[in-house]
Design a protein around this motif. Structure first.
Motif, mmCIF file in Angstrom:
data_model
loop_
_atom_site.group_PDB
_atom_site.id
_atom_site.type_symbol
_atom_site.label_atom_id
_atom_site.label_comp_id
_atom_site.label_asym_id
_atom_site.label_seq_id
_atom_site.Cartn_x
_atom_site.Cartn_y
_atom_site.Cartn_z
ATOM 1 N N THR A 178 20.654 -15.103 17.203
ATOM 2 C CA THR A 178 20.070 -14.066 17.919
ATOM 3 C C THR A 178 20.495 -12.957 17.323
ATOM 4 O O THR A 178 19.886 -11.900 16.788
ATOM 5 N N ALA A 179 21.936 -12.877 17.397
ATOM 6 C CA ALA A 179 22.655 -11.632 16.551
ATOM 7 C C ALA A 179 22.203 -11.535 15.057
ATOM 8 O O ALA A 179 21.743 -10.492 14.550
ATOM 9 N N ALA A 180 22.098 -12.650 14.436
ATOM 10 C CA ALA A 180 21.751 -12.527 12.922
ATOM 11 C C ALA A 180 20.223 -12.053 13.014
ATOM 12 O O ALA A 180 19.993 -11.165 11.938
ATOM 13 N N GLY A 181 19.331 -12.476 13.676
ATOM 14 C CA GLY A 181 17.975 -12.167 13.426
ATOM 15 C C GLY A 181 17.934 -10.705 14.067
ATOM 16 O O GLY A 181 17.141 -10.046 13.089
ATOM 17 N N VAL A 182 18.480 -10.147 14.916
ATOM 18 C CA VAL A 182 18.395 -8.725 15.244
ATOM 19 C C VAL A 182 18.952 -7.813 14.092
ATOM 20 O O VAL A 182 18.421 -6.891 13.583
ATOM 21 N N ALA A 183 20.171 -8.459 13.494
ATOM 22 C CA ALA A 183 20.870 -7.438 12.462
ATOM 23 C C ALA A 183 19.765 -7.465 11.348
ATOM 24 O O ALA A 183 19.954 -6.659 10.517
ATOM 25 N N ALA A 184 19.105 -8.466 11.033
ATOM 26 C CA ALA A 184 18.183 -8.615 9.818
ATOM 27 C C ALA A 184 17.055 -7.707 10.111
ATOM 28 O O ALA A 184 16.254 -7.676 9.374
ATOM 29 N N GLY A 185 16.791 -7.131 11.386
ATOM 30 C CA GLY A 185 15.794 -6.436 11.451
ATOM 31 C C GLY A 185 14.470 -7.162 11.941
ATOM 32 O O GLY A 185 13.502 -6.434 11.794
ATOM 33 N N MET A 186 14.586 -8.295 12.413
ATOM 34 C CA MET A 186 13.627 -8.995 12.723
ATOM 35 C C MET A 186 13.463 -9.281 14.437
ATOM 36 O O MET A 186 14.329 -9.453 14.840
ATOM 37 N N PRO A 187 12.135 -9.283 14.902
ATOM 38 C CA PRO A 187 11.932 -9.382 16.414
ATOM 39 C C PRO A 187 12.453 -11.066 16.485
ATOM 40 O O PRO A 187 12.236 -12.019 15.745
ATOM 41 N N VAL A 188 13.356 -11.357 17.451
ATOM 42 C CA VAL A 188 13.761 -12.607 17.902
ATOM 43 C C VAL A 188 13.105 -13.075 19.208
ATOM 44 O O VAL A 188 13.548 -12.476 20.344
ATOM 45 N N VAL A 189 12.315 -14.171 19.206
ATOM 46 C CA VAL A 189 12.187 -14.826 20.278
ATOM 47 C C VAL A 189 13.229 -16.007 20.721
ATOM 48 O O VAL A 189 13.569 -17.065 19.755
ATOM 49 N N VAL A 190 13.781 -15.879 21.841
ATOM 50 C CA VAL A 190 14.879 -16.537 22.193
ATOM 51 C C VAL A 190 14.574 -17.956 23.324
ATOM 52 O O VAL A 190 13.688 -17.331 24.380
ATOM 53 N N VAL A 191 14.397 -19.035 22.905
ATOM 54 C CA VAL A 191 14.063 -20.182 23.696
ATOM 55 C C VAL A 191 14.989 -20.805 24.360
ATOM 56 O O VAL A 191 16.468 -20.478 24.058
ATOM 57 N N PRO A 192 15.176 -21.421 25.544
ATOM 58 C CA PRO A 192 16.251 -21.851 26.410
ATOM 59 C C PRO A 192 17.091 -22.667 25.580
ATOM 60 O O PRO A 192 16.514 -23.780 24.700
ATOM 61 N N GLY A 193 18.354 -22.427 25.557
ATOM 62 C CA GLY A 193 19.395 -23.451 24.875
ATOM 63 C C GLY A 193 20.487 -23.667 25.924
ATOM 64 O O GLY A 193 20.600 -23.554 27.010
ATOM 65 N N GLN A 194 21.684 -24.228 25.318
ATOM 66 C CA GLN A 194 22.686 -24.820 25.939
ATOM 67 C C GLN A 194 23.509 -23.450 26.796
ATOM 68 O O GLN A 194 24.295 -23.682 27.611
ATOM 69 N N GLU A 195 23.221 -22.408 25.979
ATOM 70 C CA GLU A 195 24.061 -21.294 26.380
ATOM 71 C C GLU A 195 23.251 -20.118 26.680
ATOM 72 O O GLU A 195 22.377 -19.846 26.056
ATOM 73 N N ARG A 196 23.096 -19.818 27.968
ATOM 74 C CA ARG A 196 22.163 -18.572 28.459
ATOM 75 C C ARG A 196 22.999 -17.127 28.277
ATOM 76 O O ARG A 196 24.230 -17.371 28.380
ATOM 77 N N PHE A 197 22.044 -16.178 27.687
ATOM 78 C CA PHE A 197 22.543 -14.865 27.579
ATOM 79 C C PHE A 197 21.734 -13.759 27.777
ATOM 80 O O PHE A 197 20.580 -14.373 27.733
ATOM 81 N N GLU A 198 22.182 -12.514 27.984
ATOM 82 C CA GLU A 198 21.137 -11.440 28.421
ATOM 83 C C GLU A 198 20.224 -11.273 27.141
ATOM 84 O O GLU A 198 20.597 -11.155 25.932
ATOM 85 N N GLN A 199 19.052 -10.702 27.603
ATOM 86 C CA GLN A 199 18.083 -10.042 26.838
ATOM 87 C C GLN A 199 18.662 -8.626 26.089
ATOM 88 O O GLN A 199 19.143 -8.002 27.098
#
Length: 237
Positions: A178-199
């Protein structure tokens, strides 16, 4: 001339986003550690989740597996192949339908993963023909592309697809990706994974992979005043 349609491309993480291979990778790491008389714990899995293979190698050495980097890289790959042999991978519920939608709309896709390029290509081959134009993974990283959380992998995928990074959408399940996508300037859709984190800024968290539809991805167009990402930023400036 009308602006290009959004999204111009969709870039997917692999493990936990397209297919649920995370438990299989965990089993492979447990087996490798046990082979050397060591214990791979859930804490070790969390510490390496979504990170490059180099993080797994370093963690293996940290818990006492006495192999060099190259030997461990081969061992991790070999144990992964053993676990995956005979396992029929299927797309996570809802993802198969999304891939069909993208294919019908003529929107290209790529897999961008910190894990095995070979396994990602295997998964991509199960998608509609021609949808996944490329895979960025371990082979690319060995050639100098920087892995997540660096944005380089996502930017490389956009460049090779010939699309503006700002016109891409990323689908992810881990903090590094998610950090990589945001840093690339791309909108990121985050689906449920093993680790939950804040939007955070530039991200939209959904509670199910089935929520990720082409309609949802199109709604993330930054030009749209009704974009849920824009509304979130206005609500939390």
């Amino acid at each position: 001339m009308s602006p290009p349609a959004f999204p111009a491309a969709v870039l997917f993480d692999h493990d936990g986003t397209l297919v649920d291979t995370e438990p299989l990778w965990e089993e492979a790491k447990e087996n490798l550690a046990a082979e050397h008389g060591r214990l791979w714990t859930p804490e070790d899995t969390r510490a390496t989740l979504g990170r490059p293979v180099a993080a797994t190698i370093a963690r293996m050495q940290q818990i006492g597996v006495r192999l060099g980097d190259d030997e461990l890289f081969r061992a991790v790959f070999e144990h992964s192949v053993r676990v995956l042999e005979g396992t029929r991978l299927t797309f996570i519920d809802g993802i198969g339908e999304l891939l069909e939608e993208l294919s019908a709309a003529g929107i290209p896709a790529a897999v961008v993963t910190n894990a095995s390029s070979a396994m990602a290509r295997h998964t991509a081959s199960a998608a509609p023909a021609g949808l996944f134009r490329m895979v960025i993974g371990t082979e690319e990283y060995a050639q100098g592309v920087r892995p997540k959380p660096d944005p380089d992998a996502y930017l490389t995928a956009a460049r090779r697809l010939g699309v503006d990074p700002a016109r891409c959408v990323v689908v992810e399940d881990s903090p590094p990706g998610t950090a990589a996508g945001v840093a690339a300037g791309m909108p990121v859709v985050v689906v449920p994974g093993q680790e939950r984190f804040e939007q955070g800024p530039g991200t939209l968290h959904v509670d199910s992979h089935r929520r990720v539809t082409l309609e949802l991805l199109r709604s993330l167009d930054p030009r749209s005043p009704s974009s849920p990402l824009r509304r979130a930023e206005e609500a939390h400036p």
